[in-house]
Design a protein around this motif. Structure first.
Motif, PDB file in Angstrom:
ATOM      1  N   LEU A  90      45.113 -29.151  -5.212  1.00  0.00           N
ATOM      2  CA  LEU A  90      43.683 -28.903  -6.481  1.00  0.00           C
ATOM      3  C   LEU A  90      43.566 -29.419  -7.714  1.00  0.00           C
ATOM      4  O   LEU A  90      42.373 -29.604  -7.924  1.00  0.00           O
ATOM      5  CB  LEU A  90      43.008 -27.244  -6.515  1.00  0.00           C
ATOM      6  CG  LEU A  90      42.536 -26.240  -5.011  1.00  0.00           C
ATOM      7  CD1 LEU A  90      42.288 -25.387  -5.452  1.00  0.00           C
ATOM      8  CD2 LEU A  90      41.342 -27.436  -4.789  1.00  0.00           C
ATOM      9  N   GLY A 142      45.374 -31.934  -8.370  1.00  0.00           N
ATOM     10  CA  GLY A 142      44.979 -33.690  -8.684  1.00  0.00           C
ATOM     11  C   GLY A 142      45.923 -34.059  -7.696  1.00  0.00           C
ATOM     12  O   GLY A 142      45.767 -35.045  -7.122  1.00  0.00           O
ATOM     13  N   SER A 165      43.604 -33.953  -4.290  1.00  0.00           N
ATOM     14  CA  SER A 165      42.451 -33.840  -4.008  1.00  0.00           C
ATOM     15  C   SER A 165      41.813 -34.949  -3.875  1.00  0.00           C
ATOM     16  O   SER A 165      41.827 -36.192  -4.107  1.00  0.00           O
ATOM     17  CB  SER A 165      42.193 -33.685  -5.952  1.00  0.00           C
ATOM     18  OG  SER A 165      41.267 -33.109  -6.127  1.00  0.00           O
ATOM     19  N   ILE A 199      37.719 -31.364 -11.540  1.00  0.00           N
ATOM     20  CA  ILE A 199      38.319 -31.039 -11.885  1.00  0.00           C
ATOM     21  C   ILE A 199      38.029 -30.114 -12.790  1.00  0.00           C
ATOM     22  O   ILE A 199      38.296 -29.327 -13.274  1.00  0.00           O
ATOM     23  CB  ILE A 199      39.723 -31.096 -11.144  1.00  0.00           C
ATOM     24  CG1 ILE A 199      39.633 -31.790  -9.866  1.00  0.00           C
ATOM     25  CG2 ILE A 199      40.455 -30.430 -11.568  1.00  0.00           C
ATOM     26  CD1 ILE A 199      40.967 -32.536  -9.658  1.00  0.00           C
ATOM     27  N   GLU A 219      36.412 -28.858  -1.256  1.00  0.00           N
ATOM     28  CA  GLU A 219      36.656 -28.656  -2.737  1.00  0.00           C
ATOM     29  C   GLU A 219      36.586 -28.312  -3.447  1.00  0.00           C
ATOM     30  O   GLU A 219      37.344 -27.181  -4.051  1.00  0.00           O
ATOM     31  CB  GLU A 219      37.705 -29.802  -2.479  1.00  0.00           C
ATOM     32  CG  GLU A 219      38.766 -29.564  -3.392  1.00  0.00           C
ATOM     33  CD  GLU A 219      40.108 -31.136  -3.707  1.00  0.00           C
ATOM     34  OE1 GLU A 219      40.299 -31.216  -4.372  1.00  0.00           O
ATOM     35  OE2 GLU A 219      40.237 -31.842  -2.659  1.00  0.00           O
ATOM     36  N   LEU A 252      37.928 -25.086  -5.138  1.00  0.00           N
ATOM     37  CA  LEU A 252      38.935 -24.739  -6.817  1.00  0.00           C
ATOM     38  C   LEU A 252      38.602 -23.931  -7.664  1.00  0.00           C
ATOM     39  O   LEU A 252      38.689 -23.327  -8.482  1.00  0.00           O
ATOM     40  CB  LEU A 252      38.287 -26.592  -7.639  1.00  0.00           C
ATOM     41  CG  LEU A 252      38.384 -26.909  -9.053  1.00  0.00           C
ATOM     42  CD1 LEU A 252      40.413 -27.017  -9.171  1.00  0.00           C
ATOM     43  CD2 LEU A 252      37.816 -27.644  -9.033  1.00  0.00           C
TER      44      LEU A 252
END
Length: 183
Positions: free
Chosen positions: A60, A62, A65, A72, A157, A161
Protein backbone atom coordinates in the motif's frame (compact mmCIF):
# COMPACT_ATOMS: atom_id res chain seq x y z
CA UNK A 1 -0.86 10.61 19.03
CA UNK A 2 -0.36 13.57 21.27
CA UNK A 3 2.97 13.76 23.05
CA UNK A 4 1.16 13.97 26.41
CA UNK A 5 -0.47 10.54 26.17
CA UNK A 6 1.45 7.76 27.85
CA UNK A 7 2.31 4.64 25.91
CA UNK A 8 -0.02 1.77 26.78
CA UNK A 9 2.43 -0.67 25.27
CA UNK A 10 6.02 0.52 25.49
CA UNK A 11 8.24 -0.08 22.47
CA UNK A 12 9.99 -3.40 22.95
CA UNK A 13 13.53 -4.54 22.50
CA UNK A 14 15.11 -7.76 21.33
CA UNK A 15 13.43 -9.90 23.99
CA UNK A 16 9.91 -8.60 23.29
CA UNK A 17 10.22 -8.56 19.49
CA UNK A 18 12.31 -11.64 18.84
CA UNK A 19 15.37 -11.53 16.64
CA UNK A 20 13.62 -11.22 13.25
CA UNK A 21 11.21 -8.44 14.23
CA UNK A 22 13.97 -6.62 16.12
CA UNK A 23 16.17 -6.67 13.01
CA UNK A 24 13.26 -5.45 10.86
CA UNK A 25 12.58 -2.64 13.36
CA UNK A 26 16.26 -1.63 13.30
CA UNK A 27 16.30 -1.58 9.49
CA UNK A 28 13.08 0.44 9.53
CA UNK A 29 14.57 2.95 11.96
CA UNK A 30 17.58 3.39 9.70
CA UNK A 31 15.27 3.89 6.70
CA UNK A 32 13.35 6.69 8.45
CA UNK A 33 16.59 8.09 9.96
CA UNK A 34 15.41 7.74 13.55
CA UNK A 35 17.00 6.06 16.56
CA UNK A 36 13.92 3.86 16.87
CA UNK A 37 10.87 3.09 14.71
CA UNK A 38 8.34 3.09 17.53
CA UNK A 39 5.48 1.66 15.48
CA UNK A 40 7.58 -1.40 14.57
CA UNK A 41 8.85 -1.71 18.15
CA UNK A 42 5.26 -1.83 19.39
CA UNK A 43 3.50 -3.85 16.68
CA UNK A 44 6.48 -6.20 16.42
CA UNK A 45 5.62 -7.54 19.88
CA UNK A 46 2.85 -9.53 18.20
CA UNK A 47 5.35 -11.45 16.15
CA UNK A 48 3.19 -13.25 13.60
CA UNK A 49 0.68 -10.43 13.11
CA UNK A 50 3.53 -7.98 12.49
CA UNK A 51 5.13 -10.26 9.91
CA UNK A 52 1.75 -10.64 8.18
CA UNK A 53 0.93 -6.93 8.25
CA UNK A 54 4.32 -5.71 7.02
CA UNK A 55 4.11 -6.88 3.37
CA UNK A 56 0.49 -5.71 3.05
CA UNK A 57 1.42 -2.31 4.39
CA UNK A 58 4.46 -2.19 2.13
CA UNK A 59 2.35 -2.82 -0.96
CA UNK A 60 0.00 0.00 0.00
CA UNK A 61 2.94 2.37 0.56
CA UNK A 62 4.13 2.02 -2.99
CA UNK A 63 5.95 -1.30 -3.23
CA UNK A 64 4.03 -2.72 -6.22
CA UNK A 65 1.19 -0.23 -5.69
CA UNK A 66 -1.19 0.64 -8.49
CA UNK A 67 -1.57 4.21 -7.19
CA UNK A 68 0.99 6.94 -7.82
CA UNK A 69 2.98 7.70 -4.67
CA UNK A 70 1.69 11.29 -4.57
CA UNK A 71 -1.89 9.97 -4.47
CA UNK A 72 -0.90 7.56 -1.70
CA UNK A 73 0.61 10.32 0.41
CA UNK A 74 -2.37 12.62 -0.22
CA UNK A 75 -4.75 9.99 1.12
CA UNK A 76 -2.54 9.10 4.11
CA UNK A 77 -2.01 12.74 5.08
CA UNK A 78 -5.74 13.41 4.86
CA UNK A 79 -6.63 10.35 6.97
CA UNK A 80 -4.00 11.29 9.57
CA UNK A 81 -5.36 14.84 9.67
CA UNK A 82 -8.97 13.71 10.02
CA UNK A 83 -8.02 11.26 12.79
CA UNK A 84 -5.69 13.76 14.48
CA UNK A 85 -2.96 11.11 14.51
CA UNK A 86 0.26 13.00 15.17
CA UNK A 87 2.37 9.86 14.70
CA UNK A 88 1.09 9.31 11.14
CA UNK A 89 1.33 13.02 10.41
CA UNK A 90 4.92 13.15 11.62
CA UNK A 91 5.96 10.15 9.54
CA UNK A 92 4.09 11.08 6.39
CA UNK A 93 4.79 14.82 6.32
CA UNK A 94 8.44 13.84 5.91
CA UNK A 95 7.76 11.08 3.40
CA UNK A 96 5.37 13.25 1.38
CA UNK A 97 7.99 16.03 1.13
CA UNK A 98 10.46 13.52 -0.27
CA UNK A 99 7.84 12.48 -2.86
CA UNK A 100 7.10 15.99 -4.10
CA UNK A 101 4.31 17.19 -1.78
CA UNK A 102 5.81 20.36 -0.32
CA UNK A 103 4.61 22.16 2.82
CA UNK A 104 2.22 24.39 0.83
CA UNK A 105 0.52 21.44 -0.86
CA UNK A 106 0.31 19.60 2.46
CA UNK A 107 -1.39 22.63 4.01
CA UNK A 108 -3.94 22.58 1.18
CA UNK A 109 -4.54 18.86 1.76
CA UNK A 110 -5.20 19.58 5.45
CA UNK A 111 -7.49 22.51 4.53
CA UNK A 112 -9.70 20.19 2.49
CA UNK A 113 -11.09 19.69 -1.00
CA UNK A 114 -12.15 23.33 -1.39
CA UNK A 115 -8.62 24.68 -0.84
CA UNK A 116 -7.21 26.87 -3.59
CA UNK A 117 -4.47 25.41 -5.74
CA UNK A 118 -5.52 21.75 -5.73
CA UNK A 119 -5.90 19.81 -8.96
CA UNK A 120 -9.25 18.20 -9.77
CA UNK A 121 -7.63 14.81 -9.12
CA UNK A 122 -6.45 15.92 -5.65
CA UNK A 123 -9.92 17.31 -4.88
CA UNK A 124 -11.48 13.97 -5.85
CA UNK A 125 -9.02 12.02 -3.68
CA UNK A 126 -9.51 14.30 -0.67
CA UNK A 127 -13.30 14.32 -0.98
CA UNK A 128 -13.41 10.53 -1.30
CA UNK A 129 -11.06 10.15 1.67
CA UNK A 130 -13.21 12.46 3.79
CA UNK A 131 -16.35 10.52 2.95
CA UNK A 132 -14.68 7.14 3.44
CA UNK A 133 -13.31 8.03 6.88
CA UNK A 134 -16.29 9.98 8.17
CA UNK A 135 -19.23 8.03 6.69
CA UNK A 136 -17.50 4.66 6.07
CA UNK A 137 -18.41 4.89 2.40
CA UNK A 138 -18.19 7.05 -0.71
CA UNK A 139 -21.21 8.70 -2.32
CA UNK A 140 -22.12 7.83 -5.92
CA UNK A 141 -21.23 11.37 -7.05
CA UNK A 142 -17.81 11.29 -5.41
CA UNK A 143 -17.17 7.76 -6.67
CA UNK A 144 -17.98 8.82 -10.24
CA UNK A 145 -15.58 11.76 -9.95
CA UNK A 146 -12.82 9.57 -8.48
CA UNK A 147 -13.39 6.98 -11.23
CA UNK A 148 -12.51 9.65 -13.80
CA UNK A 149 -8.93 9.54 -12.48
CA UNK A 150 -8.43 6.01 -11.17
CA UNK A 151 -8.61 2.61 -12.83
CA UNK A 152 -10.65 -0.21 -11.34
CA UNK A 153 -7.61 -1.70 -9.49
CA UNK A 154 -6.69 1.78 -8.25
CA UNK A 155 -10.23 2.34 -6.94
CA UNK A 156 -9.98 -0.91 -4.98
CA UNK A 157 -6.58 0.08 -3.68
CA UNK A 158 -7.85 3.53 -2.68
CA UNK A 159 -10.44 1.87 -0.41
CA UNK A 160 -7.88 -0.49 1.11
CA UNK A 161 -5.39 2.36 1.63
CA UNK A 162 -7.91 4.63 3.35
CA UNK A 163 -9.12 1.74 5.53
CA UNK A 164 -5.56 0.67 6.41
CA UNK A 165 -4.51 4.13 7.54
CA UNK A 166 -7.78 4.82 9.34
CA UNK A 167 -7.35 1.57 11.30
CA UNK A 168 -3.66 2.23 11.83
CA UNK A 169 -4.42 5.71 13.21
CA UNK A 170 -6.89 4.17 15.67
CA UNK A 171 -4.35 1.51 16.68
CA UNK A 172 -1.52 4.03 17.12
CA UNK A 173 -3.71 6.34 19.20
CA UNK A 174 -5.16 3.55 21.33
CA UNK A 175 -1.78 1.95 22.03
CA UNK A 176 -0.12 5.31 22.63
CA UNK A 177 2.76 4.71 20.22
CA UNK A 178 5.44 7.33 21.02
CA UNK A 179 6.62 9.74 18.33
CA UNK A 180 9.89 8.90 16.57
CA UNK A 181 11.14 12.47 16.20
CA UNK A 182 11.26 15.28 18.76
CA UNK A 183 9.51 17.75 16.42
Amino acid sequence: MSATKPARIEPGGLRELGLLNWVIAKIGARAIRAPRFSLFHVLGQHRLLFLSWLPYSGILLGMMSKLPVQDIETVILRVAHLRNCEYELQQHRRRARSKGLDADLQARIFEGPDADGLTDRQRALITATDEFVVTRGVSPQTWAKLAQYLTRPQLIEFCMLAAQYDGLAATITTLGVPLDFPD
